[in-house]
Write an enzyme that holds these catalytic residues in place. Sequence first.
Site, PDB file in Angstrom:
ATOM      1  N   HIS A  75      52.967  25.008  10.458  1.00 42.12           N
ATOM      2  CA  HIS A  75      51.643  24.611  10.947  1.00 42.12           C
ATOM      3  C   HIS A  75      50.779  24.221   9.763  1.00 42.12           C
ATOM      4  O   HIS A  75      50.892  24.820   8.695  1.00 42.12           O
ATOM      5  CB  HIS A  75      50.984  25.776  11.704  1.00 42.12           C
ATOM      6  N   ASP A 119      54.362  26.633  20.019  1.00 40.64           N
ATOM      7  CA  ASP A 119      55.334  25.855  20.774  1.00 40.64           C
ATOM      8  C   ASP A 119      56.731  26.448  20.774  1.00 40.64           C
ATOM      9  O   ASP A 119      57.588  26.004  21.536  1.00 40.64           O
ATOM     10  CB  ASP A 119      55.402  24.427  20.212  1.00 40.64           C
TER      11      ASP A 119
HETATM   12  N1  ACO Z   1      61.169  22.595   9.628  1.00 47.01           N
HETATM   13  C1  ACO Z   1      61.612  22.401   8.379  1.00 47.01           C
HETATM   14  N2  ACO Z   1      60.818  22.167   7.334  1.00 47.01           N
HETATM   15  C2  ACO Z   1      59.506  22.132   7.548  1.00 47.01           C
HETATM   16  C3  ACO Z   1      58.954  22.334   8.837  1.00 47.01           C
HETATM   17  C4  ACO Z   1      59.848  22.573   9.898  1.00 47.01           C
HETATM   18  N3  ACO Z   1      59.394  22.765  11.130  1.00 47.01           N
HETATM   19  N4  ACO Z   1      57.617  22.247   8.765  1.00 47.01           N
HETATM   20  C5  ACO Z   1      57.324  21.998   7.485  1.00 47.01           C
HETATM   21  N5  ACO Z   1      58.471  21.937   6.750  1.00 47.01           N
HETATM   22  C6  ACO Z   1      58.566  21.748   5.291  1.00 47.01           C
HETATM   23  C7  ACO Z   1      58.268  20.307   4.907  1.00 47.01           C
HETATM   24  O1  ACO Z   1      59.447  19.530   4.908  1.00 47.01           O
HETATM   25  C8  ACO Z   1      57.697  20.498   3.528  1.00 47.01           C
HETATM   26  O2  ACO Z   1      58.761  20.761   2.650  1.00 47.01           O
HETATM   27  P1  ACO Z   1      58.707  20.272   1.103  1.00 47.01           P
HETATM   28  O3  ACO Z   1      57.588  21.040   0.483  1.00 47.01           O
HETATM   29  O4  ACO Z   1      60.045  20.612   0.563  1.00 47.01           O
HETATM   30  O5  ACO Z   1      58.453  18.801   1.169  1.00 47.01           O
HETATM   31  C9  ACO Z   1      56.893  21.798   3.650  1.00 47.01           C
HETATM   32  O6  ACO Z   1      57.545  22.534   4.701  1.00 47.01           O
HETATM   33  C10 ACO Z   1      55.426  21.595   4.005  1.00 47.01           C
HETATM   34  O7  ACO Z   1      55.371  20.900   5.229  1.00 47.01           O
HETATM   35  P2  ACO Z   1      54.413  19.690   5.554  1.00 47.01           P
HETATM   36  O8  ACO Z   1      55.146  18.720   6.440  1.00 47.01           O
HETATM   37  O9  ACO Z   1      53.817  19.156   4.292  1.00 47.01           O
HETATM   38  O10 ACO Z   1      53.316  20.443   6.369  1.00 47.01           O
HETATM   39  P3  ACO Z   1      52.252  19.778   7.289  1.00 47.01           P
HETATM   40  O11 ACO Z   1      51.091  20.685   7.301  1.00 47.01           O
HETATM   41  O12 ACO Z   1      52.012  18.364   6.915  1.00 47.01           O
HETATM   42  O13 ACO Z   1      52.968  19.741   8.721  1.00 47.01           O
HETATM   43  C11 ACO Z   1      53.671  20.321  10.879  1.00 47.01           C
HETATM   44  C12 ACO Z   1      52.730  20.651   9.726  1.00 47.01           C
HETATM   45  C13 ACO Z   1      53.547  18.828  11.268  1.00 47.01           C
HETATM   46  C14 ACO Z   1      53.280  21.148  12.092  1.00 47.01           C
HETATM   47  C15 ACO Z   1      55.125  20.628  10.441  1.00 47.01           C
HETATM   48  O14 ACO Z   1      55.242  21.985  10.104  1.00 47.01           O
HETATM   49  C16 ACO Z   1      56.137  20.264  11.511  1.00 47.01           C
HETATM   50  O15 ACO Z   1      56.508  19.088  11.631  1.00 47.01           O
HETATM   51  N6  ACO Z   1      56.594  21.263  12.318  1.00 47.01           N
HETATM   52  C17 ACO Z   1      57.504  21.005  13.404  1.00 47.01           C
HETATM   53  C18 ACO Z   1      56.766  20.383  14.573  1.00 47.01           C
HETATM   54  C19 ACO Z   1      55.889  21.398  15.299  1.00 47.01           C
HETATM   55  O16 ACO Z   1      56.324  22.488  15.626  1.00 47.01           O
HETATM   56  N7  ACO Z   1      54.646  20.971  15.580  1.00 47.01           N
HETATM   57  C20 ACO Z   1      53.716  21.797  16.338  1.00 47.01           C
HETATM   58  C21 ACO Z   1      52.507  22.122  15.546  1.00 47.01           C
HETATM   59  S1  ACO Z   1      51.485  23.215  16.456  1.00 47.01           S
HETATM   60  C22 ACO Z   1      50.718  22.261  17.609  1.00 47.01           C
HETATM   61  O17 ACO Z   1      50.546  21.086  17.512  1.00 47.01           O
HETATM   62  C23 ACO Z   1      50.272  22.987  18.777  1.00 47.01           C
END
Ligand code: ACO
Length: 405
Positions: A282, A340
């Site tokens: 998140h 989720d």
């Molecule tokens: N699985 C694997 N790796 C992940 C995940 C995940 N679910 N989420 C983040 N990471 C990793 C990224 O690849 C990144 O790695 P790095 O540092 O090696 O590049 C690091 O964790 C930081 O992640 P970001 O993508 O920079 O975090 P951001 O804040 O931009 O994204 C997000 C947040 C979009 C929610 C992301 O965690 C994600 O895509 N999660 C899966 C989708 C999801 O569950 N969304 C629901 C959000 S809650 C809602 O909307 C109600």
Amino acid sequence: VIDIRKLYAQTGMFTYDPGFMSTASCQSTITYIDGDKGELLYRGYPIEQLATNCDFLETCYLLLNGELPNATEKEKFSSLVTKHTMVNEQMQFFLRGFRRDAHPMAIMTGLVGALSAFYHDSTDINNPEHREISAIRLIAKMPTLVAMAYKYTIGQPYMYPKNELSYAGNFLHMMFGVPCEDYKVSPVLERALDRIFILHADHEQNASTSTVRLCGSSGTNPFAAIAAGVACLWGPAHGGANEAALNMLYDIQKEGGVEKIGEFIKKVKDKNSNVKLMGFGHRVYKNYDPRAKLMQETCNEVLTELGLEKDPLFKLAKELEKIALEDEYFVSRKLYPNVDFYSGIVQRAIGIPVNLFTGIFALARTVGWIAQLNEMIGDPEYKIGRPRQLFTGSAPRDVKPIAQR
Ligand code: ACO
């Protein structure tokens, strides 16, 4: 915190902050999140207390008005919402224009946008009375529209709302009732759905809420602004994540279930795979999402009520969570389950089809969108939202006649 407007006025400087990682887009009194502690408050009240002691309509009242209603206020608000649950019969014709296999979010984006064509008495977003009646109409009509979209895709007749039922109970009736039978609302499922609505009601300046604020800042029709929020919510990185999380669990189950978790996690950690652990991570929570805990509890209750305690998908989800929470990749990045991760399992158990999950989210988030929109418009200092850009394109150049290009 730097007030960048003052800095801009003094120096002409502006910030470059893609994804708004460190930029507040507004001041708000509605929802507070402490991402490090895993804390979520609506108007100062912890989400755990609201989810345990209040129902969704009380939560709506709180988000819109700043205080929880007393008994009289609750009664008045609930009956006002109940009075507005029907939609214009013309909406049926609009709905019929969609293919039966259209994604419900495609239908919802259209239907909510279409509402803007019906209420000529409340189109002025700058008029507080117009905003108030639009809020009631949207909260009241969203369940009707979601249920209509569902009934349409399965070819069943629409069920009209029933005033004697609760907000969640009425939604269950419109979804699963049929004209030839009496539908009995299960109190456990009704409460579970109501809780899902409460947990999704607002989440400060997330992508869809920011979309609604930006869209509404032009002074547009309030229904159109909410339709923009629905469109944004659809994406898999936002509201589409519960659908994606459940599909991910199905895929792991198909591959062999619990034994295949290790292999799946390996794929997630491989940066070339583009596979994510859906329902994890998140932007704001760097600790357990408090909504995920409540959702896990609700999941237990619903599965027990339905005699599905041994549900293999729930078992798989719990095991996947356990393994991920002990894995260095997730620990070092502070990736925890978000709301989720479990909500899909609950909704599936209730009988809601996977492709309608985001529609349920939209239904619940509508109140948050309106509360945030109204807060923005009600602020005498509000301005049209207009981000700046860092231009990286071509330097000025001359247009050549077409024969010389
Ligand atoms: N699985 C694997 N790796 C992940 C995940 C995940 N679910 N989420 C983040 N990471 C990793 C990224 O690849 C990144 O790695 P790095 O540092 O090696 O590049 C690091 O964790 C930081 O992640 P970001 O993508 O920079 O975090 P951001 O804040 O931009 O994204 C997000 C947040 C979009 C929610 C992301 O965690 C994600 O895509 N999660 C899966 C989708 C999801 O569950 N969304 C629901 C959000 S809650 C809602 O909307 C109600």
